[in-house]
Design an enzyme around this catalytic site. Structure first.
Site, PDB file in Angstrom:
ATOM      1  N   SER A  35       0.804  -1.226   0.000  1.00  8.98           N
ATOM      2  CA  SER A  35       0.000   0.000   0.000  1.00  8.98           C
ATOM      3  C   SER A  35       0.835   1.273   0.000  1.00  8.98           C
ATOM      4  O   SER A  35       0.337   2.336  -0.370  1.00  8.98           O
ATOM      5  CB  SER A  35      -0.948   0.013   1.208  1.00  8.98           C
ATOM      6  OG  SER A  35      -0.212  -0.098   2.416  1.00  8.98           O
ATOM      7  N   ASP A 325      -2.916   8.221   7.885  1.00 10.29           N
ATOM      8  CA  ASP A 325      -3.889   7.360   8.556  1.00 10.29           C
ATOM      9  C   ASP A 325      -3.128   6.437   9.509  1.00 10.29           C
ATOM     10  O   ASP A 325      -1.980   6.703   9.848  1.00 10.29           O
ATOM     11  CB  ASP A 325      -4.750   6.590   7.547  1.00 10.29           C
ATOM     12  CG  ASP A 325      -3.953   5.622   6.677  1.00 10.29           C
ATOM     13  OD1 ASP A 325      -2.786   5.337   7.012  1.00 10.29           O
ATOM     14  OD2 ASP A 325      -4.497   5.144   5.666  1.00 10.29           O
ATOM     15  N   HIS A 328      -0.146   4.784   7.119  1.00 14.10           N
ATOM     16  CA  HIS A 328       0.634   5.369   6.028  1.00 14.10           C
ATOM     17  C   HIS A 328       1.072   6.809   6.290  1.00 14.10           C
ATOM     18  O   HIS A 328       0.322   7.601   6.861  1.00 14.10           O
ATOM     19  CB  HIS A 328      -0.205   5.330   4.739  1.00 14.10           C
ATOM     20  CG  HIS A 328      -0.763   3.972   4.458  1.00 14.10           C
ATOM     21  ND1 HIS A 328      -2.075   3.642   4.752  1.00 14.10           N
ATOM     22  CD2 HIS A 328      -0.183   2.875   3.930  1.00 14.10           C
ATOM     23  CE1 HIS A 328      -2.275   2.374   4.416  1.00 14.10           C
ATOM     24  NE2 HIS A 328      -1.152   1.891   3.913  1.00 14.10           N
TER      25      HIS A 328
END
Length: 361
Positions: A35, A325, A328
């Site tokens: 991600s 978040d 990340h």
């Protein structure tokens, strides 16, 4: 008349990139990751529980709508690629992807939740592990071979750049999970041996597929992400997780040096940003940050796996938060990480002109 036709044909062939001298291809990059590098693949995995299609993701990127990136702006790979003059590769699952796009922009196979190990993050339901990403790359190679022939395709893939940035999920969403089979099978040392041994096999496969200029990125202090801090009553970093990351980086660095010295024509490099990320988290004010322990995009004290949801609230100044978040970094943090990597490794300019690098609003 015949000479005029021949000249016209030669010009046309040159424009198409298949002149007598060979493929006139742009140097592009192929990105394999999770991600931290995903630019939209998981958006097309409709059953995946790791998707960045909710409001607030991408708020500082392009038109401000979700871009498939798990942050408010750019990834580290975006920023480094821009600096080098490399085009930004689109997501493999982008429905507009064509052979021409691949040859002019490369491909990004990164997938939120993906790991080096196939068993990592199975509860996300859909995600591409590194083995799956390599399989997809093999399919891309076949498309290019059909388009320009095997000889020119080999040149194209050998002159391309490669990024492998994975491993954090193998700890956070596998080994450190209380009911993980790997946590019952291995101890810390044997798990890292298993993980790095698997990565070694994967890097050798990539080399056999033409990867010559390849960068492997190490892990940051994964025990300091907000999702790990909540495991402590004091909100402190999880030192065991950080030690795992450090030991993984040490073993992977040795592996990359070994492969670069033994594989024919390989130029493999290891990018270690642990120290700078750790310093940003430990001394945020030195880098212009006000907060390094909680996410800018949050839903109060309720902390789901992805915090940016319609009911989430944003911090007042997104540029002053290290984390976007629970998992990340923010665009601002990614910029600092990328600059440090560029400084450490001296990335060369590849193409004269690359993709634009939009700054946060």
């Amino acid at each position: 008349m015949k000479s005029s036709m021949a000249a016209s044909l030669l010009i046309a062939l040159t424009i198409l990139g298949v002149a007598i001298g060979g493929c006139q291809c742009t140097i592009v990059q192929f990105i394999f990751g999770d991600s931290l590098s995903d630019v939209g693949n998981n958006e097309y995995l409709t059953k995946s529980l790791a998707r960045a299609n909710l409001p607030w993701y991408g708020i500082d990127f392009g038109n401000g709508l979700p871009s498939g990136r798990f942050t408010n702006g750019r990834t580290v790979a975006d920023i480094i690629g821009d600096y080098m003059g490399l085009p930004r590769p689109p997501a493999f699952l982008d429905p507009t992807l064509t052979e021409d796009t691949i040859m002019s922009n490369g491909v990004n196979f990164a997938s939120g939740g993906g790991g080096i190990l196939n068993e990592t993050a199975t509860y996300f339901i859909q995600r591409f592990s590194l083995y799956k990403q390599i399989e997809l790359f093999q399919g891309v190679q076949e498309l290019i071979r059909q388009k320009i022939g095997p000889t020119e395709a080999e040149k194209f893939f050998q002159q391309s750049r490669y990024v492998v940035a994975m491993g954090s999920n193998d700890f956070i969403n596998n080994y450190l999970m209380p009911f993980s089979s790997d946590s019952r099978t291995y101890n810390d040392d044997s798990f890292i041996t298993y993980l790095v041994g698997t990565l070694s096999d994967q890097l050798k496969i990539l080399h056999s597929l033409g990867a010559r200029e390849l960068m492997v990125f190490g892990l940051g202090p994964v025990g300091c992400i907000p999702l790990q801090r909540v495991l402590s009553t004091s909100g402190a970093c999880q030192q065991n997780a950080n030690n795992l990351a450090l030991n993984f980086n040490q073993a992977t660095s040795k592996l990359v040096i070994e492969l670069s010295n033994t594989l024919p024509n390989a130029s493999f490099r290891f990018g270690d940003a642990y120290d700078v990320v750790n310093d940003v988290i430990s001394n945020p004010s030195n880098y212009g940050f006000d907060n390094a322990d909680s996410p800018c995009c949050s839903f109060g004290k309720i902390q789901p796996s992805l915090t940016c949801i319609p009911a989430s609230k944003l911090c007042k100044d997104r540029s002053t938060y290290v984390f976007w978040d629970e998992y990340h970094p923010s665009d601002s943090a990614n910029m600092i990480i990328a600059k440090e990597m560029i400084k450490k490794l001296g990335f060369p300019k590849v193409n004269q002109a690359g993709a634009p690098s939009p700054q946060p609003s």
